[in-house]
Structure formats: C-alpha cells, structure tokens
Scaffold this motif. Structure first.
Motif, PDB file in Angstrom:
ATOM      1  N   ASP A 164     -28.370   8.167  42.606  1.00 47.48           N
ATOM      2  CA  ASP A 164     -27.900   9.526  42.883  1.00 47.48           C
ATOM      3  C   ASP A 164     -26.976   9.676  44.086  1.00 47.48           C
ATOM      4  O   ASP A 164     -26.894  10.766  44.663  1.00 47.48           O
ATOM      5  N   THR A 165     -26.274   8.634  44.472  1.00 41.10           N
ATOM      6  CA  THR A 165     -25.237   8.765  45.500  1.00 41.10           C
ATOM      7  C   THR A 165     -23.877   8.746  44.804  1.00 41.10           C
ATOM      8  O   THR A 165     -23.536   7.782  44.115  1.00 41.10           O
ATOM      9  N   THR A 166     -23.124   9.827  44.969  1.00 41.03           N
ATOM     10  CA  THR A 166     -21.767   9.876  44.428  1.00 41.03           C
ATOM     11  C   THR A 166     -20.847   9.133  45.387  1.00 41.03           C
ATOM     12  O   THR A 166     -20.865   9.376  46.594  1.00 41.03           O
ATOM     13  N   ILE A 167     -20.041   8.211  44.853  1.00 38.01           N
ATOM     14  CA  ILE A 167     -19.194   7.371  45.685  1.00 38.01           C
ATOM     15  C   ILE A 167     -17.731   7.588  45.331  1.00 38.01           C
ATOM     16  O   ILE A 167     -17.333   7.460  44.174  1.00 38.01           O
ATOM     17  N   LEU A 168     -16.946   7.941  46.344  1.00 39.02           N
ATOM     18  CA  LEU A 168     -15.504   8.129  46.188  1.00 39.02           C
ATOM     19  C   LEU A 168     -14.810   6.991  46.932  1.00 39.02           C
ATOM     20  O   LEU A 168     -15.004   6.819  48.141  1.00 39.02           O
ATOM     21  N   ILE A 169     -14.024   6.203  46.211  1.00 37.06           N
ATOM     22  CA  ILE A 169     -13.367   5.034  46.791  1.00 37.06           C
ATOM     23  C   ILE A 169     -11.854   5.185  46.708  1.00 37.06           C
ATOM     24  O   ILE A 169     -11.316   5.512  45.651  1.00 37.06           O
ATOM     25  N   SER A 170     -11.184   4.943  47.831  1.00 41.19           N
ATOM     26  CA  SER A 170      -9.726   4.835  47.855  1.00 41.19           C
ATOM     27  C   SER A 170      -9.401   3.353  47.981  1.00 41.19           C
ATOM     28  O   SER A 170      -9.861   2.689  48.911  1.00 41.19           O
ATOM     29  N   SER A 171      -8.634   2.819  47.036  1.00 38.54           N
ATOM     30  CA  SER A 171      -8.371   1.377  47.051  1.00 38.54           C
ATOM     31  C   SER A 171      -7.091   1.039  46.314  1.00 38.54           C
ATOM     32  O   SER A 171      -6.715   1.712  45.351  1.00 38.54           O
TER      33      SER A 171
ATOM     34  N   ILE B 299     -23.560   1.814  58.648  1.00 36.06           N
ATOM     35  CA  ILE B 299     -23.516   3.032  59.459  1.00 36.06           C
ATOM     36  C   ILE B 299     -23.349   4.268  58.579  1.00 36.06           C
ATOM     37  O   ILE B 299     -23.979   5.309  58.799  1.00 36.06           O
ATOM     38  N   SER B 300     -22.501   4.147  57.570  1.00 38.84           N
ATOM     39  CA  SER B 300     -22.254   5.297  56.689  1.00 38.84           C
ATOM     40  C   SER B 300     -23.486   5.691  55.879  1.00 38.84           C
ATOM     41  O   SER B 300     -23.554   6.804  55.352  1.00 38.84           O
ATOM     42  N   LEU B 301     -24.468   4.793  55.787  1.00 34.17           N
ATOM     43  CA  LEU B 301     -25.664   5.058  54.983  1.00 34.17           C
ATOM     44  C   LEU B 301     -26.857   5.532  55.818  1.00 34.17           C
ATOM     45  O   LEU B 301     -27.927   5.791  55.272  1.00 34.17           O
ATOM     46  N   LEU B 302     -26.661   5.666  57.118  1.00 34.19           N
ATOM     47  CA  LEU B 302     -27.787   6.009  58.007  1.00 34.19           C
ATOM     48  C   LEU B 302     -28.465   7.320  57.630  1.00 34.19           C
ATOM     49  O   LEU B 302     -29.685   7.445  57.729  1.00 34.19           O
ATOM     50  N   ASN B 303     -27.673   8.308  57.224  1.00 28.61           N
ATOM     51  CA  ASN B 303     -28.267   9.626  56.935  1.00 28.61           C
ATOM     52  C   ASN B 303     -28.510   9.855  55.439  1.00 28.61           C
ATOM     53  O   ASN B 303     -28.614  10.991  54.982  1.00 28.61           O
ATOM     54  N   ASN B 304     -28.595   8.762  54.661  1.00 30.48           N
ATOM     55  CA  ASN B 304     -28.866   8.862  53.221  1.00 30.48           C
ATOM     56  C   ASN B 304     -27.928   9.843  52.513  1.00 30.48           C
ATOM     57  O   ASN B 304     -28.374  10.816  51.905  1.00 30.48           O
ATOM     58  N   PRO B 305     -26.619   9.622  52.605  1.00 30.77           N
ATOM     59  CA  PRO B 305     -25.665  10.603  52.059  1.00 30.77           C
ATOM     60  C   PRO B 305     -25.744  10.717  50.544  1.00 30.77           C
ATOM     61  O   PRO B 305     -25.994   9.737  49.844  1.00 30.77           O
TER      62      PRO B 305
END
Length: 201
Positions: A76-83, A39-45
């Motif tokens: 080219d997708t910047t990914i911010l992860i909280s873990s 779902i988070s990838l639907l709009n090509n973030p």
C-alpha cells in the motif's frame, strides 16, 4: 526505543546494517542512494516520490532495490519514480508519463501508450554486409507492409502491423540482395523506442 528499532529495521531493509556506525559522508555513491531510501521511509509514507532511484548502483544492487520497492508497493505505498532508465520504468511502473521539456507527450500503461502510438511489432535484423538502404528499396510496392523503419545500433528495425506476414518478404529480399542473415528478433517496441518516436511527434 522505537526510533532506534525503526532505524535498525530500515538499514537492514536497504542492506546497510554493516554500515550503521559510519558517517554518511564516507559512504560510497551506491550506499548513499540506499541511505537516502532508508531516510525517506522513516515515517512510513503512503506516497513515495523518488528521483533516479537506482542511479549509481551496480546491477545486483539495482535489482535488489527494485525488488524492495515492489514489496513496498504491494503493501500500500504508492511510488512515483522519475527516471531516464526506461527499461527500469517499463519493468516496474504500472502507469507511465512521458515528459519532454515540460510538455506531457503521453500517459497510460506501457501497453496503452504502445497501442496508441504504434499498434505495431518490430522486426530487428542484423545482416552481412548490411546494406540496409538497398534492402529497403527492394521492398518496392510492398513497402506498405512496413509502417516505418530505422537503422539503429548496426541493425535494421522494421515496424509492421503484424510481423508474421512480412517474414517471407524479408527473407526473399535478403536473398535477392545477397545479404546473409546473422540475427533476427521480433518484439513489441520497448519504452526506449516509444520515447524516441513520441518525442518526434
């Protein structure tokens, strides 16, 4: 047509193509995590913010999701992860922020943070019978070779600027203390150890 095609593509991407007609409420925990990602990838973030990305996933699925995230990042997708899964953070992330109770304790690459707070190597030893306090006492005047130490998971972990010069000392002391060396490992402090030490600052 575009939306249907995109949904089919994303379900395949996260490994849910066989579950495409199921209600989301009937998916397992791991499958729900995969659906959240799709779902988070639907709009090509261009920026993707994820909280506990692999929580609830089995080891195989976890590895698969991380591989897919690496693919997105290279495209080219910047990914911010909280873990809180720090081995995952260390493996996947280029830059790390260590935050505790709302305070920023450290930032940079894992190497930069390690060099800033440690600049050391760690020697992890498992001995029998394992009288580690006695071993530490036997270092005597040579304690300066060890910046600090801890006893963790039934092992003695010694931190030194360089591990190689203290190996002879360690082996001699084990012999003097009648300790049998069961296991020894030399490595840089991992992110779990970095977090524990930085949190004490």
């Amino acid at each position: 047509p575009y939306l249907k095609r995109k949904i089919k593509e994303l379900l395949s991407f996260v490994g849910l193509e066989e579950a495409g007609k199921k209600l989301a409420i009937k998916l397992s925990g791991g499958m729900s995590r995969r659906l959240d990602l799709a779902i988070s990838l639907l709009n090509n973030p261009k920026l993707l913010i994820l909280d506990e990305l692999t929580a609830g996933l089995d080891p195989v699925s976890r590895k698969d999701i991380l591989r897919k995230m690496a693919h997105l990042n290279k495209n080219d997708t910047t990914i911010l992860i909280s873990s809180h899964l720090l081995d995952e953070v260390e493996l996947f992330c280029d830059k790390v922020l260590i935050i505790k109770e709302g305070s920023l304790l450290a930032k940079g690459s894992v190497k930069e943070i390690r060099d800033q707070f440690f600049g050391t190597e760690q020697v992890s030893i498992l001995t029998y019978p394992g009288n580690y306090e006695k071993i530490i006492q036997h270092f005597g005047k040579q304690r300066h070779q060890i910046t600090h130490y801890q006893i963790y998971d039934q092992k003695l972990i010694l931190f030194a600027q360089r591990a190689a010069p203290v190996m002879d000392t360690i082996l001699r002391i084990l012999n003097n203390c009648n300790e049998e060396l069961v296991e020894i490992d030399i490595q840089k402090p991992d992110l779990d150890e970095i977090f524990r030490q930085v949190s004490k600052q």
